[in-house]
Design an enzyme around this catalytic site. Structure first.
Site, mmCIF file in Angstrom:
data_model
loop_
_atom_site.group_PDB
_atom_site.id
_atom_site.type_symbol
_atom_site.label_atom_id
_atom_site.label_comp_id
_atom_site.label_asym_id
_atom_site.label_seq_id
_atom_site.Cartn_x
_atom_site.Cartn_y
_atom_site.Cartn_z
ATOM 1 N N SER A 93 0.834 -1.196 0.000
ATOM 2 C CA SER A 93 0.000 0.000 0.000
ATOM 3 C C SER A 93 0.871 1.248 0.000
ATOM 4 O O SER A 93 1.955 1.265 0.596
ATOM 5 C CB SER A 93 -0.898 0.005 1.253
ATOM 6 O OG SER A 93 -1.451 1.273 1.492
ATOM 7 N N TYR A 106 -3.099 -1.003 10.746
ATOM 8 C CA TYR A 106 -2.921 -1.481 9.377
ATOM 9 C C TYR A 106 -1.587 -1.020 8.802
ATOM 10 O O TYR A 106 -0.804 -1.829 8.284
ATOM 11 C CB TYR A 106 -4.081 -0.977 8.511
ATOM 12 C CG TYR A 106 -3.905 -1.247 7.031
ATOM 13 C CD1 TYR A 106 -4.018 -2.543 6.533
ATOM 14 C CD2 TYR A 106 -3.618 -0.213 6.145
ATOM 15 C CE1 TYR A 106 -3.861 -2.794 5.182
ATOM 16 C CE2 TYR A 106 -3.457 -0.458 4.791
ATOM 17 C CZ TYR A 106 -3.587 -1.753 4.312
ATOM 18 O OH TYR A 106 -3.410 -1.999 2.970
#
Length: 295
Positions: free
Chosen positions: A171, A185
């Site tokens: 990401s 996360y």
């Protein structure tokens, strides 16, 4: 939508997301006859990637927790003329992963490509996490420890054969200033990204390449709990699979949106303003929103 609107959407998509390749012939040349393992393959990016690689002639080993859905994906690929083998496994269980890697190596030998895609997204305010330490355990297990356990079991055979390719589905969040409510996360995804970048030079000496793909936004079920994300430019699962195809074909060190490098540099050079911007962003968009989790 008028032509100007279509051009604007195309330009926005091009700038916001990583480059991709949709070329079946080039992909077939890269993977035909090879064995590829894809994690998180029962839905989303993983499923689309497995289908695309199998259509290009690869034998795909698909891994996920959801055995029934995984079997359906494998059956669909095989019925369409591809080759897929389902390996249901919970990557958060070290013993299960150890058994999986032994079985895969015994059945298929050294793998050619591993696409590390399985992951869990979680957005939750700190105020709602004081009695939820399992939030951190869950994200660490699937985003960090699980992928490491998997590679620790698969890499010895790959390094011994002197070739291979690891594709990490990551990401943009691990490369820029951390955002409010995404701590669990971002920390877990960032930990695996840092570990893989650390061992990359060692693997390269043995002929194993590493590519990290930094996605901005992909429209999968992982974003459904956060409605705001649905209004941002994003890729479909099939388009994201084309980004993975580019990684497999070209084997670069990274694939990322064109804005990520400058944003990463700015997050370091302008750490103070970036922190203030995060505070304003949180106050405006997230202060009154509920937590969200998906995987």
């Amino acid at each position: 939508m008028n032509l100007a609107g279509e051009v604007l959407n195309w330009a926005t998509d091009l700038l916001a997301n990583p480059a991709r390749i949709s070329d079946p012939d080039r992909l077939r040349g890269a993977v035909c006859g090879k064995t590829v393992l894809v994690t998180g393959a029962s839905y989303g990016i993983g499923e689309a990637t497995a289908r695309k690689l199998a259509a290009a002639g690869a034998t795909v080993l698909i891994v996920a927790r959801s055995a029934d859905k995984l079997d359906d994906v494998a059956a669909s690929i095989n019925a369409g003329g591809g080759q897929a083998v389902a390996y249901p496994a919970d990557l958060t269980d070290e013993a299960v992963v150890s058994g999986l890697t032994k079985q895969v190596t015994e059945n298929h030998g050294a793998l050619d490509i591993v696409v590390s895609n399985a992951g869990k997204s979680l957005r939750r305010s700190l105020h709602d996490q004081y009695d939820r330490p399992h939030d951190f355990q869950r994200t660490i297990d699937i985003n960090y420890l699980g992928p490491i356990w998997l590679l620790l079991g698969l890499l010895p055979a790959m390094r011994e054969q002197g070739r291979g390719h690891i594709v990490n589905v990551s990401s943009v969040g691990v490369r820029v200033a951390p955002g409010p409510q995404w701590g669990a996360y971002q920390a877990s995804k960032g930990a695996f990204d840092r570990w893989l970048r650390s061992v990359g030079p060692e693997l390269h000496l043995d002929g194993v390449d590493v590519t990290s793909v930094y996605f901005a936004l992909v429209r999968t079920r992982m974003i459904e709990p956060t409605p705001m994300l649905g209004r941002l430019p994003g890729l479909s699962s099939d388009e994201a699979a084309d980004v993975i195809a580019k990684a497999v074909i070209e084997r670069p060190r990274t694939i990322e949106p064109p804005w990520l490098g400058p944003a990463e540099l700015a997050s370091v050079l302008l750490a103070g303003p970036a922190d203030r911007a995060a505070r304003l962003w949180h106050r405006r968009f997230f202060a009154d929103s509920a937590g969200a989790v998906a995987g």
